[in-house]
Motif scaffolding. Structure first.
Motif, short mmCIF file in Angstrom:
data_model
loop_
_atom_site.label_atom_id
_atom_site.label_comp_id
_atom_site.label_asym_id
_atom_site.label_seq_id
_atom_site.Cartn_x
_atom_site.Cartn_y
_atom_site.Cartn_z
N ALA A 195 0.82 -1.21 0.00
CA ALA A 195 0.00 0.00 0.00
C ALA A 195 0.86 1.26 0.00
CB ALA A 195 -0.94 -0.01 1.21
N LEU A 196 1.94 1.25 0.77
CA LEU A 196 2.84 2.40 0.78
C LEU A 196 3.43 2.63 -0.61
CD1 LEU A 196 4.25 4.60 2.47
CD2 LEU A 196 6.12 2.96 2.84
N THR A 197 3.79 1.54 -1.28
CA THR A 197 4.32 1.65 -2.64
C THR A 197 3.28 2.25 -3.57
OG1 THR A 197 5.69 -0.31 -2.23
CG2 THR A 197 5.44 0.39 -4.52
N HIS A 198 2.03 1.81 -3.44
CA HIS A 198 0.95 2.39 -4.26
C HIS A 198 0.88 3.90 -4.06
CE1 HIS A 198 -1.36 -1.68 -4.06
NE2 HIS A 198 -0.50 -1.66 -5.06
N ALA A 199 0.92 4.32 -2.80
CA ALA A 199 0.77 5.74 -2.51
C ALA A 199 1.96 6.55 -3.04
CB ALA A 199 0.62 5.94 -1.00
N ILE A 200 3.17 6.06 -2.81
CA ILE A 200 4.35 6.78 -3.28
C ILE A 200 4.36 6.87 -4.80
CG2 ILE A 200 6.87 6.64 -3.48
CD1 ILE A 200 6.91 5.52 -0.61
N GLU A 201 4.11 5.74 -5.46
CA GLU A 201 4.17 5.76 -6.93
C GLU A 201 3.03 6.58 -7.53
OE1 GLU A 201 6.83 2.59 -8.78
OE2 GLU A 201 4.94 1.56 -8.33
N ALA A 202 1.86 6.55 -6.88
CA ALA A 202 0.75 7.38 -7.37
C ALA A 202 1.12 8.86 -7.33
CB ALA A 202 -0.50 7.14 -6.53
N TYR A 203 1.88 9.24 -6.32
CA TYR A 203 2.22 10.66 -6.16
C TYR A 203 3.32 11.11 -7.10
CZ TYR A 203 2.93 15.16 -3.91
OH TYR A 203 3.03 16.51 -3.67
N VAL A 204 4.28 10.23 -7.39
CA VAL A 204 5.40 10.63 -8.26
C VAL A 204 5.16 10.26 -9.72
CG1 VAL A 204 7.03 10.46 -6.35
CG2 VAL A 204 6.74 8.49 -7.91
N SER A 205 4.11 9.51 -10.01
CA SER A 205 3.80 9.13 -11.39
C SER A 205 3.63 10.37 -12.27
CB SER A 205 2.50 8.31 -11.42
OG SER A 205 2.00 8.19 -12.73
N VAL A 206 4.06 10.25 -13.50
CA VAL A 206 3.88 11.37 -14.44
C VAL A 206 2.40 11.57 -14.76
CG1 VAL A 206 6.17 11.05 -15.46
CG2 VAL A 206 4.20 9.86 -16.47
N LYS A 207 1.54 10.62 -14.36
CA LYS A 207 0.10 10.74 -14.58
C LYS A 207 -0.63 11.22 -13.33
CE LYS A 207 -0.11 7.17 -18.17
NZ LYS A 207 -0.71 5.87 -18.57
N ALA A 208 0.12 11.66 -12.32
CA ALA A 208 -0.51 12.14 -11.09
C ALA A 208 -1.41 13.32 -11.39
CB ALA A 208 0.56 12.54 -10.08
N GLN A 209 -2.44 13.47 -10.57
CA GLN A 209 -3.40 14.56 -10.74
C GLN A 209 -3.82 15.06 -9.36
OE1 GLN A 209 -7.52 13.58 -10.88
NE2 GLN A 209 -7.09 11.64 -11.93
N GLY A 251 -5.15 2.88 -2.86
CA GLY A 251 -5.76 2.20 -4.00
C GLY A 251 -6.48 3.17 -4.91
N MET A 252 -7.27 4.07 -4.32
CA MET A 252 -7.97 5.06 -5.13
C MET A 252 -6.99 5.99 -5.83
SD MET A 252 -11.47 6.08 -3.11
CE MET A 252 -10.73 6.50 -1.54
N ALA A 253 -5.87 6.29 -5.18
CA ALA A 253 -4.88 7.19 -5.77
C ALA A 253 -4.23 6.55 -7.00
CB ALA A 253 -3.82 7.56 -4.74
N PHE A 254 -3.71 5.32 -6.84
CA PHE A 254 -2.94 4.78 -7.96
C PHE A 254 -3.81 4.33 -9.13
CE2 PHE A 254 -3.45 0.31 -6.40
CZ PHE A 254 -3.52 -0.37 -7.60
N THR A 255 -5.07 3.97 -8.86
CA THR A 255 -5.91 3.57 -10.00
C THR A 255 -6.27 4.77 -10.86
OG1 THR A 255 -7.67 2.02 -10.59
CG2 THR A 255 -8.26 3.79 -9.07
N ASN A 256 -6.09 5.98 -10.32
CA ASN A 256 -6.38 7.19 -11.09
C ASN A 256 -5.13 7.91 -11.57
OD1 ASN A 256 -9.44 7.79 -11.11
ND2 ASN A 256 -9.04 7.09 -9.02
N SER A 257 -3.95 7.45 -11.15
CA SER A 257 -2.73 8.08 -11.63
C SER A 257 -1.69 7.08 -12.10
CB SER A 257 -2.11 8.96 -10.53
OG SER A 257 -1.61 8.16 -9.48
N SER A 258 -1.87 5.83 -11.77
CA SER A 258 -1.02 4.72 -12.18
C SER A 258 0.18 4.53 -11.27
CB SER A 258 -0.54 4.88 -13.63
OG SER A 258 0.03 3.65 -14.08
N VAL A 259 0.71 3.32 -11.30
CA VAL A 259 1.96 3.00 -10.60
C VAL A 259 3.12 3.22 -11.57
CG1 VAL A 259 1.00 1.46 -8.88
CG2 VAL A 259 1.53 0.56 -11.14
N ALA A 260 4.33 2.89 -11.11
CA ALA A 260 5.50 3.23 -11.92
C ALA A 260 6.52 2.08 -11.91
CB ALA A 260 6.09 4.54 -11.42
#
Length: 386
Positions: A195-209, A251-260
């Motif tokens: 879950a921590l990985t999901h959150a970190i990658e969602a935030y640094v993903s180039v698709k973050a919003q 989970g809600m974060a990465f499904t809308n911005s993607s993992v990396a």
């Protein structure tokens, strides 16, 4: 205008005892019979009993498929689909960790679509909606209850098929911290770091919003603070509750911005060496965070601040480095085994590392990383993770 869409389950029930809402939610969907997808350990331990009782009281006459004891495979999907069709079920309920929940989503899609699961691999390749799905997580980790993603392993090719489609988003997520109290310590740690990985990658993903950013930072703060407490004292309900909420947010974060990059490299480790997904993510997280910092130092610095580090007197890059340091500290605190301890050795890696790298790149996730990794760099990172 650069518009951003955001998807989430139609209904989210969160809190102690939320399992009691599954009956009314199932009735609202207008269905008559439920297939509960879980694993045999949870069934034998009685963890799913509150879910079964709630479904029975609502008149959903549930059938149980408890074969998903490992990460879901094509064989699991076929077995579950056969039971669904033979018993006339018209609603899927996934209860457990990410494996039963991913399996429930996939069975629901397969029931209403022609073709093979491999036809759906990738993004937006599912032709039509499936049967409705209610997800009930018993671990605080995968966030599958709130994502439009499923991962199914083809055991013939050792490929973990990433499938992403709006049709995979569950209709209902039932997130009840009481169901996590008996979660074993090693699963608490590995799923929590997932879950921590999901959150970190969602935030640094180039698709973050913007909307995913808010959820990702909140998830990092909660998981960083409460996961160690939940691991140290499994019956600390506050820690379980906050970690569970963090996993849902992630989970809600990465499904809308993607993992990396972490997830892209993690899947081939799981497919080839059968390392649990959360453990393979954890084994890569510190190494890849170090590698990626320079690509988005301001974003990693914000993550460090969410982990309650002070940036006073530090440069942006120095603050960002604290995020990587903290991930490594958590991995050590929570006793996550190394890849070498799990049997992933240089000798075993040598003959397949090229294909693992190709599979990682083909998944598309590395393309979302703030620092783009070449094929040669990904290979080097695999060896560094050992």
């Amino acid at each position: 205008m650069n518009s951003k869409g955001f998807r989430a389950p139609g209904s989210i029930q969160f809190g102690d005892g939320a399992t009691q809402t599954i009956g009314p939610e199932a009735q609202r969907l207008g269905r008559k019979k439920a297939l509960l997808v879980t694993d045999s350990v949870l069934k034998q331990a009685g963890v799913i009993d509150p879910v079964l009782k709630a479904l029975q009281e609502a008149g959903l006459n549930p059938e149980v498929y408890d074969g998903v004891n490992d990460e879901p495979t094509l064989e699991h999907i076929q077995e579950g689909l056969s039971l669904l069709q033979s018993t006339g079920c018209d609603l899927l309920v996934g209860c457990g960790g990410g494996s039963p929940m991913d399996a429930a989503k996939t069975i629901a899609i397969q029931a209403e679509n022609q073709g093979q699961i491999s036809d759906y691999m990738g993004f937006d390749n599912i032709p039509s909606p499936g049967l409705p799905v209610i997800e009930v997580p018993t671990t605080a980790g995968t966030g599958s209850e709130a994502t439009m993603v499923t991962i199914i392993t083809d055991t013939q090719t050792d490929v973990k098929m990433l499938i992403m489609s709006p049709y995979l988003m569950p209709e209902v997520a039932i997130v009840d911290p009481l169901l996590t109290l008996e979660c074993p310590r090693h699963i608490t740690s590995s799923t929590g770091l997932d879950a921590l990985t999901h959150a970190i990658e969602a935030y640094v993903s180039v698709k973050a919003q913007p909307m995913s950013d808010v959820l990702a930072l909140s998830a990092v703060q909660r998981i960083n603070n409460y996961l160690p407490k939940a691991w140290a004292n499994p019956h600390n309900l506050e820690a379980r509750r906050e970690t569970h909420l963090g996993a849902l947010q992630a989970g809600m974060a990465f499904t809308n911005s993607s993992v990396a990059l972490v997830h892209g490299m993690s899947r081939p480790i799981g497919a080839n060496f059968h390392v649990p997904h959360g453990v393979s993510n954890a084994s890569l997280l510190g190494v890849i965070t170090d590698f990626s910092l320079i690509g988005a130092p301001e974003r990693y610095a914000k993550l460090a601040e969410a982990m309650e580090f002070s940036s006073a007197g530090l440069s942006v890059l120095q603050t960002a480095k604290l995020c990587a340091d903290r991930t490594k500290e958590l991995i050590e605190q929570l006793k996550i085994p190394s890849l070498t301890e799990l049997g992933v050795t240089k000798e075993k890696l040598d003959p397949i590392v090229q294909k693992m790298t190709e599979d990682a790149i083909a998944s598309g996730s590395p393309g979302n990383n703030p620092r783009k990794a070449t094929k040669e760099e990904i290979i080097e990172l695999y060896y560094h993770a050992l």
